[in-house]
Design a protein around this motif. Structure first.
Motif, PDB file in Angstrom:
ATOM      1  N   LEU A   1       1.007  -1.189  -0.092  1.00  0.00           N
ATOM      2  CA  LEU A   1       0.060   0.023  -0.022  1.00  0.00           C
ATOM      3  C   LEU A   1       0.795   1.181   0.128  1.00  0.00           C
ATOM      4  O   LEU A   1       1.794   1.331   0.777  1.00  0.00           O
ATOM      5  CB  LEU A   1      -0.963  -0.109   1.156  1.00  0.00           C
ATOM      6  CG  LEU A   1      -1.943   1.090   1.161  1.00  0.00           C
ATOM      7  CD1 LEU A   1      -2.878   0.914  -0.065  1.00  0.00           C
ATOM      8  CD2 LEU A   1      -2.878   1.317   2.656  1.00  0.00           C
ATOM      9  N   GLY A   2       0.596   2.083  -0.793  1.00  0.00           N
ATOM     10  CA  GLY A   2       1.427   3.450  -0.873  1.00  0.00           C
ATOM     11  C   GLY A   2       2.703   3.109  -1.535  1.00  0.00           C
ATOM     12  O   GLY A   2       2.882   2.502  -2.628  1.00  0.00           O
ATOM     13  N   HIS A   3       3.697   3.722  -0.900  1.00  0.00           N
ATOM     14  CA  HIS A   3       5.100   3.618  -1.446  1.00  0.00           C
ATOM     15  C   HIS A   3       5.826   2.351  -1.377  1.00  0.00           C
ATOM     16  O   HIS A   3       6.716   2.049  -2.047  1.00  0.00           O
ATOM     17  CB  HIS A   3       5.840   4.695  -1.119  1.00  0.00           C
ATOM     18  CG  HIS A   3       6.472   4.540   0.161  1.00  0.00           C
ATOM     19  ND1 HIS A   3       5.646   4.908   1.238  1.00  0.00           N
ATOM     20  CD2 HIS A   3       7.658   4.282   0.714  1.00  0.00           C
ATOM     21  CE1 HIS A   3       6.238   4.621   2.284  1.00  0.00           C
ATOM     22  NE2 HIS A   3       7.418   4.183   2.154  1.00  0.00           N
ATOM     23  N   THR A   4       5.116   1.209  -0.542  1.00  0.00           N
ATOM     24  CA  THR A   4       5.954  -0.015  -0.345  1.00  0.00           C
ATOM     25  C   THR A   4       5.192  -1.018  -1.021  1.00  0.00           C
ATOM     26  O   THR A   4       4.057  -1.040  -1.476  1.00  0.00           O
ATOM     27  CB  THR A   4       5.987  -0.208   1.176  1.00  0.00           C
ATOM     28  OG1 THR A   4       4.706  -0.717   1.527  1.00  0.00           O
ATOM     29  CG2 THR A   4       6.486   0.706   2.076  1.00  0.00           C
ATOM     30  N   GLY A   5       5.961  -2.001  -1.701  1.00  0.00           N
ATOM     31  CA  GLY A   5       5.365  -3.075  -2.335  1.00  0.00           C
ATOM     32  C   GLY A   5       5.237  -4.096  -1.322  1.00  0.00           C
ATOM     33  O   GLY A   5       5.239  -4.279  -0.212  1.00  0.00           O
TER      34      GLY A   5
ATOM     35  N   ALA B   1       6.857   4.834  -8.705  1.00  0.00           N
ATOM     36  CA  ALA B   1       6.797   3.480  -9.152  1.00  0.00           C
ATOM     37  C   ALA B   1       5.085   3.319  -9.221  1.00  0.00           C
ATOM     38  O   ALA B   1       4.427   2.822  -9.900  1.00  0.00           O
ATOM     39  CB  ALA B   1       7.530   2.549  -8.534  1.00  0.00           C
ATOM     40  N   GLN B   2       4.662   3.688  -7.715  1.00  0.00           N
ATOM     41  CA  GLN B   2       3.133   3.344  -7.572  1.00  0.00           C
ATOM     42  C   GLN B   2       2.292   4.221  -8.559  1.00  0.00           C
ATOM     43  O   GLN B   2       1.397   3.565  -9.263  1.00  0.00           O
ATOM     44  CB  GLN B   2       2.642   3.968  -6.295  1.00  0.00           C
ATOM     45  CG  GLN B   2       1.400   3.865  -5.770  1.00  0.00           C
ATOM     46  CD  GLN B   2       0.757   5.089  -5.532  1.00  0.00           C
ATOM     47  OE1 GLN B   2       1.084   5.861  -4.780  1.00  0.00           O
ATOM     48  NE2 GLN B   2      -0.563   5.238  -6.160  1.00  0.00           N
ATOM     49  N   LYS B   3       2.706   5.460  -9.276  1.00  0.00           N
ATOM     50  CA  LYS B   3       2.002   6.363 -10.021  1.00  0.00           C
ATOM     51  C   LYS B   3       2.105   5.651 -11.421  1.00  0.00           C
ATOM     52  O   LYS B   3       1.073   6.009 -12.158  1.00  0.00           O
ATOM     53  CB  LYS B   3       2.467   7.716 -10.084  1.00  0.00           C
ATOM     54  CG  LYS B   3       1.802   8.395  -8.751  1.00  0.00           C
ATOM     55  CD  LYS B   3       2.317   9.965  -8.999  1.00  0.00           C
ATOM     56  CE  LYS B   3       2.060  10.501  -7.650  1.00  0.00           C
ATOM     57  NZ  LYS B   3       2.784  12.110  -7.463  1.00  0.00           N
ATOM     58  N   LEU B   4       3.381   4.957 -11.840  1.00  0.00           N
ATOM     59  CA  LEU B   4       3.304   4.444 -12.957  1.00  0.00           C
ATOM     60  C   LEU B   4       2.352   3.051 -13.097  1.00  0.00           C
ATOM     61  O   LEU B   4       2.210   2.640 -14.038  1.00  0.00           O
ATOM     62  CB  LEU B   4       4.754   3.856 -13.357  1.00  0.00           C
ATOM     63  CG  LEU B   4       5.703   4.933 -13.424  1.00  0.00           C
ATOM     64  CD1 LEU B   4       7.210   4.295 -13.647  1.00  0.00           C
ATOM     65  CD2 LEU B   4       5.658   5.552 -14.907  1.00  0.00           C
ATOM     66  N   GLY B   5       1.772   2.535 -11.912  1.00  0.00           N
ATOM     67  CA  GLY B   5       0.705   1.658 -11.928  1.00  0.00           C
ATOM     68  C   GLY B   5       1.530   0.522 -11.121  1.00  0.00           C
ATOM     69  O   GLY B   5       0.727  -0.684 -11.268  1.00  0.00           O
ATOM     70  N   ALA B   6       2.399   0.705 -10.537  1.00  0.00           N
ATOM     71  CA  ALA B   6       3.189  -0.700  -9.702  1.00  0.00           C
ATOM     72  C   ALA B   6       2.410  -0.731  -8.318  1.00  0.00           C
ATOM     73  O   ALA B   6       2.574  -1.830  -7.797  1.00  0.00           O
ATOM     74  CB  ALA B   6       4.728  -0.625  -9.775  1.00  0.00           C
ATOM     75  N   GLY B   7       1.774  -0.089  -7.836  1.00  0.00           N
ATOM     76  CA  GLY B   7       1.168   0.103  -6.449  1.00  0.00           C
ATOM     77  C   GLY B   7      -0.226   0.562  -6.475  1.00  0.00           C
ATOM     78  O   GLY B   7      -0.446   1.183  -7.502  1.00  0.00           O
ATOM     79  N   ARG B   8      -0.535   0.623  -5.264  1.00  0.00           N
ATOM     80  CA  ARG B   8      -1.904   1.052  -5.162  1.00  0.00           C
ATOM     81  C   ARG B   8      -1.925   2.287  -4.045  1.00  0.00           C
ATOM     82  O   ARG B   8      -1.073   2.502  -3.109  1.00  0.00           O
ATOM     83  CB  ARG B   8      -2.908   0.193  -4.175  1.00  0.00           C
ATOM     84  CG  ARG B   8      -2.977  -1.180  -4.615  1.00  0.00           C
ATOM     85  CD  ARG B   8      -4.078  -2.280  -3.844  1.00  0.00           C
ATOM     86  NE  ARG B   8      -4.005  -3.503  -4.551  1.00  0.00           N
ATOM     87  CZ  ARG B   8      -2.956  -4.376  -4.343  1.00  0.00           C
ATOM     88  NH1 ARG B   8      -2.135  -3.939  -3.637  1.00  0.00           N
ATOM     89  NH2 ARG B   8      -3.281  -5.431  -4.765  1.00  0.00           N
ATOM     90  N   ALA B   9      -2.890   3.296  -4.562  1.00  0.00           N
ATOM     91  CA  ALA B   9      -2.952   4.586  -3.687  1.00  0.00           C
ATOM     92  C   ALA B   9      -3.896   4.290  -2.703  1.00  0.00           C
ATOM     93  O   ALA B   9      -3.956   4.525  -1.433  1.00  0.00           O
ATOM     94  CB  ALA B   9      -3.409   5.821  -4.475  1.00  0.00           C
ATOM     95  N   THR B  10      -5.093   3.650  -3.189  1.00  0.00           N
ATOM     96  CA  THR B  10      -5.988   2.977  -2.250  1.00  0.00           C
ATOM     97  C   THR B  10      -6.190   1.450  -2.452  1.00  0.00           C
ATOM     98  O   THR B  10      -5.773   0.976  -3.342  1.00  0.00           O
ATOM     99  CB  THR B  10      -7.422   3.659  -2.624  1.00  0.00           C
ATOM    100  OG1 THR B  10      -7.936   3.192  -3.755  1.00  0.00           O
ATOM    101  CG2 THR B  10      -7.484   5.081  -2.665  1.00  0.00           C
TER     102      THR B  10
END
Ligand code: URA
Ligand code: CA
Length: 437
Positions: free
Chosen positions: A114-118, A362-371
């Motif tokens: 969640l967020g910036h961590t994988g 990386a999250q904004k590129l689609g690798a992670g979730r904001a929610t």
């Protein structure tokens, strides 16, 4: 006993008894204690702290608020590891198979990112077919056959933690060492581990920003283990830059496969942290006499390919296409519409990185979730081309972006420029492993 009296006791700096703590958790989970009273209590805990004994009692009460997994019918000492959320941290995918290849039993329950961590589960799901929800008996069977399996936490694991965390999140009570320690340890203990090796990260990408906080959390968690008769060891590691070079799901699986294939040098930070954690697991689990023997066993499992074989078997047994667990084939899972380099705007030394900023990019590129409900693109993310302390020339690549959706690419690239500081003179760097507690 009225709960308000316990709140007053804690607010006055008093010490809660085991019975009082048990009544608090039972009462909160069954609805007798309302959120507002629990909020006040957790604020009193945040402000006044808890003794080692109170923290252990809280952990035990939380652990027993839901299902407790019984792994006693599996052979050997049950080994587990936990990292406090990092960026580019693919240690689980390296350590679980490697330790199993050395004779360990690793029945692991992991979380999502969640967020910036994988999250390990998201990384596993980037391999087509891999199923991280397995009935308990199937999960145990996989561990019996292969020594290793990784699944998601069962829905009813430590319900007290789910309720308390949701409340802490909105009442300013997240950053309390006894509450963090009991939250993490209750889940580890409820998932059946005998030996727990913790990786407490400190730095720009970590939950614990300062070394002091990280050391305190590490000591608190080791003390919980001592009180509850588990073997617990904590390593404090640097998270002032992504741990591995890869940040993204399939990209991190690829890096794990490369490490298990002997393609990553021993001086690499990811290699170093994996080794330190896995060595502690083997020694505490009684599988190696000392660190030196453990390290030799682990290196052998990399050299002879038995670690990679364990990962391949684990994926196959969990329904995945194990043919991708190969340093060449895995490239197919990292295939994207375009690769974009981030050229350095000046020459100099890499003197600072904001790991959280890199994780967010990386999250904004689609690798992670904001929610919680966002959908992940397994192939996207980024590969860092530099480490802290490296010299770089203007125009050289800082990192390679793996992109499918380029709609907010300029903004993401700016965020990455902000996250990597280049200066004329090299800055001091600290060692990767700061302490073993
Ligand atoms: N991770 C957890 O599981 N719990 C906390 O309280 C903090 C981090
Ligand atoms: Ca992790």
């Amino acid at each position: 006993m009225r709960f308000v009296d316990l709140i007053e006791k804690k607010a006055d700096g008093g010490v809660l008894s085991r019975e009082e703590i048990k009544a608090m958790i039972t009462g909160y989970v069954n609805g007798d204690i309302p959120d507002y009273q629990m909020s006040a209590m957790m604020m009193a805990i945040r402000l006044n702290g808890m003794s080692a004994e109170e923290t252990a009692d809280l952990t035990l009460a939380m652990m027993h608020s839901g299902d407790v997994v019984d792994l006693s019918d599996l052979p050997g000492v049950k080994l587990d590891k936990h990292s406090t959320g990092g960026v580019g941290d693919t240690t689980t995918l390296v350590i679980v198979p490697l330790v199993a290849a050395c004779g360990g039993t690793v029945a692991k329950m992991s979380g999502r990112g969640l967020g910036h961590t994988g999250g390990t589960l998201d990384k596993l799901e980037s391999i087509p077919g891999t199923c991280i929800e397995q009935p308990m008996e199937v999960f145990k069977d996989i561990v019996r056959k292969n020594g290793a399996a990784v699944i998601g936490q069962s829905a009813n694991l430590v319900p007290a933690d789910k309720m308390m965390y949701a409340l802490r999140d909105v009442t300013g009570t997240v950053r309390s060492i006894p509450l963090i320690a009991s939250s993490i340890m209750s889940k580890k203990l409820a998932s059946g581990a005998d030996v727990i090796v913790l990786d407490i990260k400190t730095g720009t990408g970590a939950f614990m920003r300062t070394e002091k906080e990280a050391f305190e959390l590490a000591h608190t968690m080791v003390d919980i283990g001592t009180h509850l008769d588990r073997k617990v060891c904590a390593i404090v590691t640097d998270m002032d830059q992504p741990l591995g070079m890869a940040v993204g799901n399939a990209l991190e699986v690829r890096e794990a496969v490369q490490l298990l294939s002997g393609m990553i040098p021993e001086t690499d930070p990811l290699y170093e942290v994996c080794m330190v954690l896995a060595v502690r697991m083997l020694v505490l689990g009684g599988l190696a006499a000392d660190s030196e023997e453990a390290e030799n066993m682990l290196k052998r499992a990399i050299d002879n390919g038995s670690g990679l074989e364990k990962l391949r078997n684990m994926i196959a047994l969990q329904g995945g296409d194990a043919s991708y667990i190969d340093p060449v084939r895995i490239d197919e899972l990292c295939s994207v519409r375009k690769l974009v380099e981030l050229p350095a705007r000046r020459s100099g030394y890499i003197s600072g990185m904001n790991a959280e900023g890199i994780g967010n990019a990386a999250q904004k590129l689609g690798a992670g979730r904001a929610t919680k409900d966002d959908i992940i693109d397994p192939a996207v993310g980024l590969i860092m081309r530099v480490r802290l302390g490296d010299k770089i020339e203007e125009g050289d690549s800082i990192c390679t972006l793996y992109v499918n959706d380029d709609s907010n690419l300029p903004e993401i690239m700016e965020q990455l420029y902000d996250a990597v500081r280049i200066t004329e003179e090299p800055a001091d760097t600290r060692p990767m492993v700061l302490a073993v507690i």
